[in-house]
Scaffold this motif. Structure first.
Motif, PDB file in Angstrom:
ATOM      1  N   ILE A 569       0.842  -1.204   0.000  1.00 36.85           N
ATOM      2  CA  ILE A 569       0.000   0.000   0.000  1.00 36.85           C
ATOM      3  C   ILE A 569       0.878   1.256   0.000  1.00 36.85           C
ATOM      4  O   ILE A 569       0.578   2.248  -0.657  1.00 36.85           O
ATOM      5  N   LEU A 570       1.989   1.202   0.755  1.00 40.96           N
ATOM      6  CA  LEU A 570       2.898   2.356   0.784  1.00 40.96           C
ATOM      7  C   LEU A 570       3.446   2.638  -0.618  1.00 40.96           C
ATOM      8  O   LEU A 570       3.474   3.784  -1.075  1.00 40.96           O
ATOM      9  N   GLU A 571       3.850   1.553  -1.316  1.00 38.17           N
ATOM     10  CA  GLU A 571       4.368   1.714  -2.689  1.00 38.17           C
ATOM     11  C   GLU A 571       3.283   2.349  -3.570  1.00 38.17           C
ATOM     12  O   GLU A 571       3.534   3.280  -4.334  1.00 38.17           O
ATOM     13  N   ILE A 572       2.064   1.818  -3.454  1.00 40.20           N
ATOM     14  CA  ILE A 572       0.957   2.271  -4.314  1.00 40.20           C
ATOM     15  C   ILE A 572       0.613   3.732  -3.992  1.00 40.20           C
ATOM     16  O   ILE A 572       0.396   4.553  -4.886  1.00 40.20           O
ATOM     17  N   LEU A 573       0.609   4.077  -2.685  1.00 41.52           N
ATOM     18  CA  LEU A 573       0.324   5.461  -2.278  1.00 41.52           C
ATOM     19  C   LEU A 573       1.367   6.422  -2.860  1.00 41.52           C
ATOM     20  O   LEU A 573       1.027   7.486  -3.392  1.00 41.52           O
ATOM     21  N   ALA A 610      -2.434   3.767  11.061  1.00 39.87           N
ATOM     22  CA  ALA A 610      -1.174   4.148  11.734  1.00 39.87           C
ATOM     23  C   ALA A 610      -0.456   5.219  10.911  1.00 39.87           C
ATOM     24  O   ALA A 610       0.124   6.161  11.456  1.00 39.87           O
ATOM     25  N   HIS A 611      -0.526   5.095   9.573  1.00 33.55           N
ATOM     26  CA  HIS A 611       0.176   6.008   8.669  1.00 33.55           C
ATOM     27  C   HIS A 611      -0.431   7.416   8.748  1.00 33.55           C
ATOM     28  O   HIS A 611       0.291   8.410   8.852  1.00 33.55           O
ATOM     29  N   VAL A 612      -1.767   7.512   8.727  1.00 32.53           N
ATOM     30  CA  VAL A 612      -2.446   8.814   8.710  1.00 32.53           C
ATOM     31  C   VAL A 612      -2.093   9.623   9.953  1.00 32.53           C
ATOM     32  O   VAL A 612      -1.948  10.832   9.902  1.00 32.53           O
ATOM     33  N   ARG A 613      -1.948   8.939  11.095  1.00 33.04           N
ATOM     34  CA  ARG A 613      -1.623   9.642  12.344  1.00 33.04           C
ATOM     35  C   ARG A 613      -0.327  10.432  12.219  1.00 33.04           C
ATOM     36  O   ARG A 613      -0.124  11.421  12.914  1.00 33.04           O
ATOM     37  N   MET A 614       0.585   9.930  11.368  1.00 30.73           N
ATOM     38  CA  MET A 614       1.919  10.541  11.280  1.00 30.73           C
ATOM     39  C   MET A 614       1.960  11.687  10.265  1.00 30.73           C
ATOM     40  O   MET A 614       2.983  12.336  10.122  1.00 30.73           O
ATOM     41  N   LEU A 615       0.893  11.893   9.508  1.00 31.31           N
ATOM     42  CA  LEU A 615       0.942  12.858   8.404  1.00 31.31           C
ATOM     43  C   LEU A 615       0.436  14.229   8.842  1.00 31.31           C
ATOM     44  O   LEU A 615      -0.394  14.343   9.737  1.00 31.31           O
ATOM     45  N   GLY A 616       0.906  15.274   8.145  1.00 32.32           N
ATOM     46  CA  GLY A 616       0.399  16.629   8.385  1.00 32.32           C
ATOM     47  C   GLY A 616      -0.990  16.769   7.776  1.00 32.32           C
ATOM     48  O   GLY A 616      -1.435  15.918   6.998  1.00 32.32           O
ATOM     49  N   LEU A 617      -1.643  17.889   8.125  1.00 32.56           N
ATOM     50  CA  LEU A 617      -3.023  18.106   7.670  1.00 32.56           C
ATOM     51  C   LEU A 617      -3.175  17.997   6.151  1.00 32.56           C
ATOM     52  O   LEU A 617      -4.097  17.387   5.640  1.00 32.56           O
ATOM     53  N   ASP A 618      -2.205  18.594   5.430  1.00 32.87           N
ATOM     54  CA  ASP A 618      -2.340  18.651   3.969  1.00 32.87           C
ATOM     55  C   ASP A 618      -1.883  17.367   3.283  1.00 32.87           C
ATOM     56  O   ASP A 618      -2.022  17.223   2.071  1.00 32.87           O
ATOM     57  N   SER A 623      -4.496   9.232   1.585  1.00 34.67           N
ATOM     58  CA  SER A 623      -4.592   8.049   2.481  1.00 34.67           C
ATOM     59  C   SER A 623      -6.027   7.846   2.929  1.00 34.67           C
ATOM     60  O   SER A 623      -6.541   6.719   2.940  1.00 34.67           O
ATOM     61  N   LEU A 624      -6.692   8.971   3.307  1.00 39.11           N
ATOM     62  CA  LEU A 624      -8.084   8.861   3.771  1.00 39.11           C
ATOM     63  C   LEU A 624      -8.994   8.408   2.632  1.00 39.11           C
ATOM     64  O   LEU A 624      -9.935   7.637   2.825  1.00 39.11           O
ATOM     65  N   GLN A 625      -8.674   8.881   1.411  1.00 34.52           N
ATOM     66  CA  GLN A 625      -9.480   8.477   0.255  1.00 34.52           C
ATOM     67  C   GLN A 625      -9.337   6.972   0.024  1.00 34.52           C
ATOM     68  O   GLN A 625     -10.288   6.277  -0.327  1.00 34.52           O
ATOM     69  N   MET A 626      -8.129   6.488   0.242  1.00 39.41           N
ATOM     70  CA  MET A 626      -7.891   5.050   0.048  1.00 39.41           C
ATOM     71  C   MET A 626      -8.672   4.234   1.096  1.00 39.41           C
ATOM     72  O   MET A 626      -9.228   3.179   0.767  1.00 39.41           O
ATOM     73  N   ILE A 627      -8.702   4.742   2.354  1.00 42.11           N
ATOM     74  CA  ILE A 627      -9.495   4.054   3.383  1.00 42.11           C
ATOM     75  C   ILE A 627     -10.959   4.008   2.929  1.00 42.11           C
ATOM     76  O   ILE A 627     -11.633   2.982   3.029  1.00 42.11           O
ATOM     77  N   ALA A 659     -12.154   4.706  14.103  1.00 42.76           N
ATOM     78  CA  ALA A 659     -12.902   5.666  14.926  1.00 42.76           C
ATOM     79  C   ALA A 659     -12.009   6.780  15.470  1.00 42.76           C
ATOM     80  O   ALA A 659     -12.318   7.962  15.325  1.00 42.76           O
ATOM     81  N   ASP A 660     -10.875   6.405  16.115  1.00 45.32           N
ATOM     82  CA  ASP A 660     -10.006   7.424  16.728  1.00 45.32           C
ATOM     83  C   ASP A 660      -9.437   8.377  15.696  1.00 45.32           C
ATOM     84  O   ASP A 660      -9.453   9.588  15.863  1.00 45.32           O
ATOM     85  N   VAL A 661      -8.911   7.800  14.608  1.00 54.52           N
ATOM     86  CA  VAL A 661      -8.244   8.621  13.590  1.00 54.52           C
ATOM     87  C   VAL A 661      -9.231   9.572  12.923  1.00 54.52           C
ATOM     88  O   VAL A 661      -8.930  10.741  12.677  1.00 54.52           O
ATOM     89  N   LEU A 662     -10.436   9.087  12.658  1.00 53.47           N
ATOM     90  CA  LEU A 662     -11.426   9.933  11.997  1.00 53.47           C
ATOM     91  C   LEU A 662     -11.828  11.090  12.903  1.00 53.47           C
ATOM     92  O   LEU A 662     -12.042  12.204  12.454  1.00 53.47           O
ATOM     93  N   GLN A 663     -11.876  10.804  14.215  1.00 52.11           N
ATOM     94  CA  GLN A 663     -12.221  11.877  15.147  1.00 52.11           C
ATOM     95  C   GLN A 663     -11.085  12.906  15.193  1.00 52.11           C
ATOM     96  O   GLN A 663     -11.319  14.106  15.151  1.00 52.11           O
ATOM     97  N   GLN A 664      -9.844  12.393  15.234  1.00 50.47           N
ATOM     98  CA  GLN A 664      -8.699  13.306  15.335  1.00 50.47           C
ATOM     99  C   GLN A 664      -8.518  14.145  14.068  1.00 50.47           C
ATOM    100  O   GLN A 664      -8.038  15.272  14.125  1.00 50.47           O
TER     101      GLN A 664
END
Length: 973
Positions: A569-573, A610-618, A623-627, A659-664
């Motif tokens: 997934i990382l390669e594809i992203l 886990a990946h989204v938590r580490m990314l900046g807002l922009d 990643s979210l679209q892929m989810i 749930a947690d990531v979407l809230q954050q």
């Protein structure tokens, strides 16, 4: 030394503290055989010497008694017996001794031998009553005997001293018991005269001596018991998979400490179950509560039935509880409405099956409820007429669980298709959640999960696989993987982990769950080696996902695919971010991932979270679209069997994970409506409100209501998790100390104890190790300890101490408690530097003969002031709770011995009174074993504590030293 006369002999005996039998031996040696004791006026000489001081000298009296009991067995000489009985009048009702401990123990022994003699005397005259010629004289003598017995035994102090003697000399007590049997046989000669009733009274007083401490009256002025209610709600809401034994012990502890009558205790348990059923959220939680009420609680009652009930019949108490429950018609009607059936009838049948109710009682109760229901509003409306009631489904699911476990034990390789049929059937509708709830409530969930872990491992075998068996193996892998994820999210991951794996052979699912699966409170590192497998495998997986029109199934190693998918997934992203792949290509890839085997989508999203938590807002958008893409089911023709059922479970798993990531990230992803509830009890804290305010407002509401509901329990648990143990405990104690009305403080204690059950061990350590010492040693805080809040805090402290102490060696912290951070619990060994070499020093001291003068009489209490029973039982002081208790009692001891008194002194008295109130007989193994022996004499000076029963209750009578301390304190009263 040659003894010149009798008086000298008596004085020498007293100076050298001869025991009674030493006295007898020496007297025979000193005086020639020719002389009889009567010529020497022995009795008079002894009495004269015994009565010199302000109170009779017990040692010298014991010589007299010894002489009487060893010499005088000729009861036919009535006048002699009469004169001896008259001698007894002189001291029987006003015995005291302010001497050393050995003298006090001698007094105990002397009383016991006097009791034995009186019993033999009474038995002799009771037998003589049969003879017509002797009847009047015998009755007169018997009356005199019984009067002395009654006089001696009516004093609690005397009975307490005899209680100590009984433990000192078990053989003498068995003589007393034999005499009682003989006396009982002869009492029939008396008919129904006043003498008979007097004799019966004496016998029952003697029989009550061994059980002097265990008689507690029950609370009869209350009908509601919020602690029981809250403990049951807590267990039903948070711990369905827990063992029943700890719950049973905890409930018994509450019943004993609050002295709850059995029928009301059982009633409160059922009330809590019905309230839980009514207020739980729909979906999985509702099934869990139903399983808890109809499957687990009857099992808990079966275990409660095994506890000694005295002379009561537990089944009668259960029947009585149900009779009371029938009167709560609105509660039962609401439960029936929620469950769409007659809950009471089903529950009664279940209890009858378990032997908790007789059939006649069951039918009687069912009929009463049926008659009652005729007057209640009709529950069967058109829309719920077709809905099958949960209680019936749960009761049917329980035997199904056993059958599935048997099926899963078979050799999977023989008929994988047959097994697949069974699993497919399990996935339909709410079958899976029903089966899991039934398994959890009956303690079978762990073996259920183990079977699926084994099945998941079985799918690794691919040698010689043909195209026909590829899809079956893929489905077995997928269904077992999804089920295990669902179990871990619903019941906690510890249900799946096994201690019995062979070394080096951890199953794939366990490895993946521990390292790759997002859970509440678990932060994953997306660059962790577990997400970076062999690069060649990753490249071939990327190529497969990107180039083929659909996933191949034959010869696929699914566990390897699941471990490689994160890196793929990382390669594809990266390719998508850099414009190498278009959105259409991404859609095709995600369709490939989720189209056949849903587990691949679960593993991909686990890494993306886990990946989204580490990314900046922009940087998050793609990643979210892929989810989003992975969470949308594929409704094509070419999916594998049971796809729709698998997608339902997959969506629920993904919703929990995200749930947690979407809230954050303030993102919304629409998960397909699965018909299941969204995550229950999640995100309960109001935003932008300080947690201290949340804590006080929730506690105030709970206190007003008078009982804890399951939503509040979850809020308290979240706050405990966020604020830490010290913060939580300290703020709740402050709330308790604000209360000024007596009934409010008592209710607050009952509720706080139940709230503390969230993590009783850690909260007790904080309360007794930090909060109480701070309040007791800081004079500016003493005013907060006034009655009623101070008394209530003493009660809470004792309840917590007793509960934690009785369970701390047995209970493992639950997974929920282990997740909690422990940084505010300091290392108690450095916090309380007790001298760990003490016990050996003490043992040396105790083996010497001067122990008594050192320990019990020394005015400077320094060396031995900390000696307690726990050190003689060699209780480990490495254990934090033991250490905290030992230190708390040392602090209490120093407060009692201090020259200044205040509300903190009063607090200590309340604390000790509550200890006595809650204790079972004999304090060996209880928290009072940590109390220094020197504290007993300090406590007796306090008016409310100066009773013989209390002294017996607070000293460890299993130890010789404990008995001497008790004898000394009681004899001085």
């Amino acid at each position: 030394m040659k003894v010149v006369n009798l008086k000298q002999a008596i004085l020498q005996a007293w100076k050298e503290r001869w025991s009674d039998y030493q006295w007898a031996i020496n007297m025979k040696r000193f005086f020639p055989r020719g002389a009889t004791w009567d010529i020497l006026n022995l009795a008079e000489a002894l009495l004269e010497q015994a009565m010199i001081g302000p109170s009779p000298n017990p040692l010298i009296l014991s010589y007299l008694k010894y002489a009487i009991s060893s010499q005088f067995d000729d009861f036919s000489r009535d006048l002699c017996v009469q004169s001896l009985l008259e001698i007894m009048d002189m001291f029987c009702d006003r015995l005291s001794c302010h001497g050393k401990a050995e003298e006090c123990i001698s007094l105990c022994r002397a009383l016991l031998s006097a009791l034995t003699w009186l019993l033999r005397c009474a038995t002799f005259y009771a037998e003589k009553v049969k003879e017509p010629l002797e009847q009047a004289a015998a009755e007169n003598q018997l009356k005199m005997c019984l009067e002395r017995l009654e006089k001696m035994l009516s004093s609690t102090k005397n009975r307490a001293l005899i209680h100590i003697a009984k433990l000192e000399e078990t053989s003498s007590w068995s003589t007393v018991e034999q005499s009682l049997v003989k006396l009982g046989e002869n009492l029939n000669n008396l008919g129904s005269s006043p003498l008979r009733s007097q004799a019966d009274d004496c016998v029952s007083l003697i029989k009550s001596i061994p059980t002097m401490l265990s008689v507690h009256s029950e609370q009869l002025n209350k009908t509601g018991f919020p602690t029981v209610h809250a403990v049951v709600l807590l267990e039903g809401t948070m711990n369905l998979t827990g063992e029943t034994q700890p719950l049973v012990e905890q409930l018994m502890m509450v019943k004993r400490m609050q002295r709850i009558p059995s029928p009301l205790f059982v009633l409160e348990i059922w009330k809590a179950c019905f309230v839980g059923l009514i207020e739980c959220p729909e979906g999985t939680e509702e099934l869990k509560w139903t399983a808890f009420t109809f499957l687990k609680m009857p099992q808990v009652l079966v275990k409660l039935k095994k506890y000694p009930q005295g002379d009561k019949d537990f089944t009668e108490d259960v029947n009585c509880a149900f009779e009371f429950l029938l009167k709560l018609t609105p509660l039962l009607d609401k439960a029936d409405q929620r469950c769409n059936c007659n809950c009471m009838s089903l529950l009664l049948q279940e209890c009858s099956k378990q032997g908790l109710l007789s059939e006649a009682n069951m039918n009687n109760l069912i009929d009463k409820r049926a008659a009652d229901k005729e007057n209640s509003p009709s529950l069967k409306s058109a829309e719920n007429a077709n809905i099958q009631p949960n209680p019936g489904l749960i009761l049917r699911a329980e035997p199904t669980v056993t059958n599935i476990l048997k099926t899963m034990d078979a050799d999977h390789s023989k008929s994988p298709e047959g097994l697949l049929g069974v699993l497919g059937h399990m996935l339909s509708g709410k079958s899976l959640d029903l089966l899991l709830a039934a398994a959890a409530a009956t303690g079978k969930l762990k073996s259920f999960a183990r079977k699926f872990v084994k099945l998941n491992e079985f799918t690794k075998q691919i040698t010689g696989e043909i195209s026909k068996s590829g899809p079956v193996r893929a489905l077995l892998f997928d269904i077992s993987f999804l089920m295990l994820c669902h179990v871990a999210q619903t019941y906690g991951s510890e249900v799946i982990l096994s201690d019995s794996n062979p070394p080096g052979e951890v199953p794939f699912f366990e490895t993946w769950m521990l390292t790759c699966m997002p859970e509440e409170g678990k932060i994953l590192n997306p660059d962790h080696p577990c997400f970076r497998p062999d690069s060649t495998k990753v490249e071939s997986l990327v190529a497969l996902l990107n180039n083929s029109s659909e996933m191949k199934l034959v010869q696929m190693k699914w566990h390897e695919v699941c471990l490689s998918i994160s890196a793929a997934i990382l390669e594809i992203l990266n390719a998508w971010e850099n414009g190498v792949l278009t959105f259409e290509s991404i859609q095709k890839i995600t369709d490939n991932i989720k189209g056949k085997v849903c587990s691949m989508a679960v593993c991909a999203v686990a890494w993306l979270v886990a990946h989204v938590r580490m990314l900046g807002l922009d940087e998050r958008e793609k990643s979210l679209q892929m989810i989003r893409q992975l969470a949308t089911p594929l409704y094509g023709e070419n999916t594998l069997q049971f796809y729709n059922e698998r997608v339902v479970i997959m969506s629920s798993i993904l919703e929990h994970m995200c749930a947690d990531v979407l809230q954050q990230t303030a993102t919304q992803i629409k998960f397909p409506s699965t018909g299941m509830d969204t995550i229950p009890y999640w995100n309960l804290l109001p935003p932008k409100k300080p947690i201290k305010e949340v804590l006080t407002s929730v506690f105030t509401k709970v206190l007003e209501k008078g009982w804890v509901d399951s939503r509040s329990i979850h809020i308290f648990d979240t706050l405990l998790h966020m604020g830490g143990v010290y913060w939580f405990c300290n703020n709740l104690v402050k709330e308790l100390l604000k209360e000024t009305r007596k009934e409010h403080t008592l209710r607050a204690v009952e509720l706080l104890y139940a709230i503390f059950c969230l993590d009783m061990q850690q909260l007790t350590l904080t309360l007794l190790g930090h909060i109480l010492p701070n309040l007791l040693t800081d004079s500016s805080k003493w005013h907060t300890l006034m009655d009623p809040p101070g008394k209530a805090l003493a009660k809470l402290s004792v309840w917590c101490a007793l509960s934690s102490y009785s369970s701390h060696s047995k209970v493992q912290a639950s997974a929920r408690q282990k997740k909690r951070h422990r940084e505010d619990i300091e290392d108690y060994i450095s916090l309380f530097p007790l001298d760990d070499t003490q016990p050996s020093k003490l043992m040396r001291l105790l083996s010497s003969n001067e122990e008594d003068s050192n320990i019990l009489s020394s005015p400077n209490r320094s060396m031995s002031s900390s000696l307690s029973a726990s050190q003689l039982h060699t209780v480990s002081m490495r254990d934090p709770l033991n250490r905290v208790l030992a230190n708390l009692f040392l602090l209490i001891s120093s407060i009692l011995g201090a020259k200044t008194a205040g509300t903190h002194t009063q607090f200590v008295q309340w604390f000790m009174e509550e200890c006595v109130e809650c204790l079972e007989q004999g304090s060996r193994g209880s928290i009072l074993q940590f109390m220094p022996f020197t504290m007993v004499s300090e406590l007796v000076k306090v008016s409310t504590m100066s009773s013989p029963k209390i002294v017996l209750a607070i000293t460890d009578l299993s130890l010789p030293l404990g008995r001497r301390v008790a004898a000394k304190a009681i004899a001085a009263l």
